[in-house]
Design an enzyme around this catalytic site. Structure first.
Site, PDB file in Angstrom:
ATOM      1  N   ARG A  38       0.959  -1.134   0.035  1.00  0.00           N
ATOM      2  CA  ARG A  38      -0.150   0.028  -0.100  1.00  0.00           C
ATOM      3  C   ARG A  38       0.891   1.191  -0.024  1.00  0.00           C
ATOM      4  NH1 ARG A  38      -2.068   2.427   4.983  1.00  0.00           N
ATOM      5  NH2 ARG A  38      -3.469   4.047   4.701  1.00  0.00           N
ATOM      6  N   ARG A  79      -9.221  18.433   9.802  1.00  0.00           N
ATOM      7  CA  ARG A  79      -8.548  18.486  10.947  1.00  0.00           C
ATOM      8  C   ARG A  79      -8.713  19.811  11.478  1.00  0.00           C
ATOM      9  NH1 ARG A  79      -4.831  14.488  10.552  1.00  0.00           N
ATOM     10  NH2 ARG A  79      -4.474  13.224   8.504  1.00  0.00           N
ATOM     11  N   LYS A 225     -13.335   2.701   0.765  1.00  0.00           N
ATOM     12  CA  LYS A 225     -13.082   2.429   2.246  1.00  0.00           C
ATOM     13  C   LYS A 225     -14.126   2.849   2.823  1.00  0.00           C
ATOM     14  CE  LYS A 225      -8.920   4.110   3.324  1.00  0.00           C
ATOM     15  NZ  LYS A 225      -7.784   5.008   3.506  1.00  0.00           N
ATOM     16  N   THR A 283      -6.815  -1.640   9.837  1.00  0.00           N
ATOM     17  CA  THR A 283      -6.817  -0.969  11.033  1.00  0.00           C
ATOM     18  C   THR A 283      -6.239  -1.595  12.243  1.00  0.00           C
ATOM     19  OG1 THR A 283      -8.428   0.840  10.011  1.00  0.00           O
ATOM     20  CG2 THR A 283      -7.527   1.147  12.185  1.00  0.00           C
TER      21      THR A 283
END
Length: 479
Positions: A38, A79, A225, A283
């Protein structure tokens, strides 16, 4: 030549980074069993990704394995901005404001800026904002123009650029940013095999991504995802619009709550397999191995549980990209997968039972697996020009190894994510089924998969070059 003796069925995806940039380390990683690497486009620049992909191709050729490459787009990561002093401590019960107009590096203990300007119009009074992967919780008390005034429910240390999630989901950010659109062009230029779309809200996001990938001249398969709460409401549509789905448990767990994550993971895996789509579980699977040479018992059970549920692949992130023990981590994960796959539950399936087959090649693929699971078959050799037939075979739980006999490297790398499927590059032009069977037997004998008198199944299409043309299944005895 590499010997594929009792190949591991569950595939391993490993994230590349500073810890794997050394050629000897990357080669060891490939030898340890990495199936797909990845490239995380949230970090680094195009030349770094290009250099890593080139090295992967070189070392995979040296080792004698096919290794796929997945480009993971950053997506609309929302963020906070920065603090004057680097970090602050938020106290339970105190007020804290997120100010869309505050200077990017002017935050303090009372307020902080935000790079996602529409946040003030996305939230309402009573919403809970989760910061730093859910470690801090703020409840919205007032919207004052460009300011979101909150009460701290769960405080703690908060530093620069930490992520923001809305509990329950619902933020309006598009799945594809301008950066992502440029990164798709880079990924196409690199020649990646998979492109992962972060935070898709619906099937339209995946359709848009596919159009961009194809416009860039790439045939890469798309990975959705699943990390937004609202994506679960249209999960089947997203799966149908994708080639692969990823259970991205980080942001998803923050938005829906940790307690809801295990059943959702099982549901995504089940639905993906039922709909003939590849599924990756990701994850923190071996998070402790970032700093330790062995996994925790909880991590062992986590990986084993995903394998038992039928995931096609398990993914490593920081464990290999920045961890101290990238090779040991892959080796440990491989051992867990192999041991879990030995359990009888992993070889039983009721996939498509009671349903009518829609295509001839699907009927051949599933018939081959039924025969293999009820006969003393050593291996299956599926001649394929698209990867479609071995994909359908891989949906059936089995202990029988499937070998995708593909004519080019691109298809070989595509099937590196298929559970239980090992790619072998073999070129056959306009040959009879008898010659194909002989070629398959010769290859499996060389790889020490099949010996004299073993039975193998060979599937093939009558017309070379015809997509979806598999229409022949033959049981042959190795001579």
């Amino acid at each position: 030549m590499t010997v594929y003796k009792k190949p591991r069925r569950t595939k391993i995806v490993a994230t590349l980074g500073p810890a794997t940039d050394s050629p000897p380390v990357l080669e060891a990683l490939i030898r340890a069993g990495v199936d797909v690497v990845r490239l995380n486009f949230s970090h680094g620049h195009a030349d770094e990704h290009r250099a890593r992909a080139k090295l992967v191709h070189q070392l995979a050729l040296k080792v004698g394995r096919h290794v796929g490459i997945l480009a993971d787009l950053q997506g609309p990561k929302i963020r906070i901005a920065k603090f004057k002093e680097g970090k602050v401590t938020l106290v339970d019960g105190e007020r804290f404001t997120i100010d869309m107009d505050l200077a990017p590096d002017d935050g303090d203990v009372a307020c902080v800026g935000c790079i996602y300007k529409p946040l003030a119009t996305d939230v309402v009074v009573g919403h809970c904002l989760l910061l730093d992967d859910g470690r801090l919780v703020l409840q919205v008390e007032k919207i004052d123009g460009h300011k979101i005034v909150c009460r701290v429910l769960v405080g703690g240390e908060l530093s620069d650029n930490k992520g923001i999630n809305l509990q329950g989901g619902g933020l309006s950010a598009s799945a594809l940013t301008e950066k992502d659109k440029q990164d798709i062009k880079t990924a196409a230029d690199i020649g990646v095999d998979f492109v992962a779309v972060s935070f898709p809200r619906n099937a339209d996001d995946m359709h848009q991504a596919r159009a961009l990938v194809e416009a860039a001249g790439s045939h890469a398969h798309l990975v959705a995802k699943i990390e937004r709460a609202e994506a679960l409401d249209v999960l089947e549509e997203i799966i149908d619009a994708s080639d692969v789905v990823m259970v991205a448990r980080g942001d998803l767990g923050v938005e829906i709550g940790d307690a809801n994550l295990p059943p959702v993971q099982k549901t995504i895996i089940r639905l993906a397999r039922d709909r003939n789509t590849i599924v990756i579980t990701a994850t923190q699977m071996m998070e402790s191995m970032i700093n330790n040479p062995i996994p925790t018992r909880a991590e062992v059970f986590d990986v084993a549980n995903a394998v038992a549920d039928g995931t096609d692949a398990v993914m490593l992130s920081a464990e290999t990209s920045v961890g101290k023990y990238p090779v040991k981590t892959v080796e440990a994960m491989g051992r867990i997968c192999e041991e879990t796959e030995r359990q009888p539950r992993s070889t039983r399936s009721r996939h498509r039972m009671g349903q009518q087959f829609e295509r001839i090649d699907e009927a051949i693929a599933l018939s081959a697996m039924y025969v293999a699971n009820h006969t003393d078959i050593k291996a299956i050799a599926a001649f394929t020009e698209t990867g479609w037939t071995p994909l359908r075979m891989s949906r059936i739980s089995s202990g029988i190894p499937i070998f995708a006999m593909a004519p080019d490297e691109q298809i070989c790398r595509r099937v590196t994510l298929y559970r239980g499927v090992t790619p072998i590059m073999i070129k056959l032009q306009d040959v009879t089924t008898i010659k194909a069977s002989q070629a398959a037997m010769d290859k499996l004998k060389v790889l020490r998969i099949a010996d004299k008198d073993d039975l193998i199944i060979v599937t093939k299409g009558d017309l070379t070059g015809s997509r979806g043309g598999t229409n022949t299944m033959k049981i042959v005895q190795v001579e």
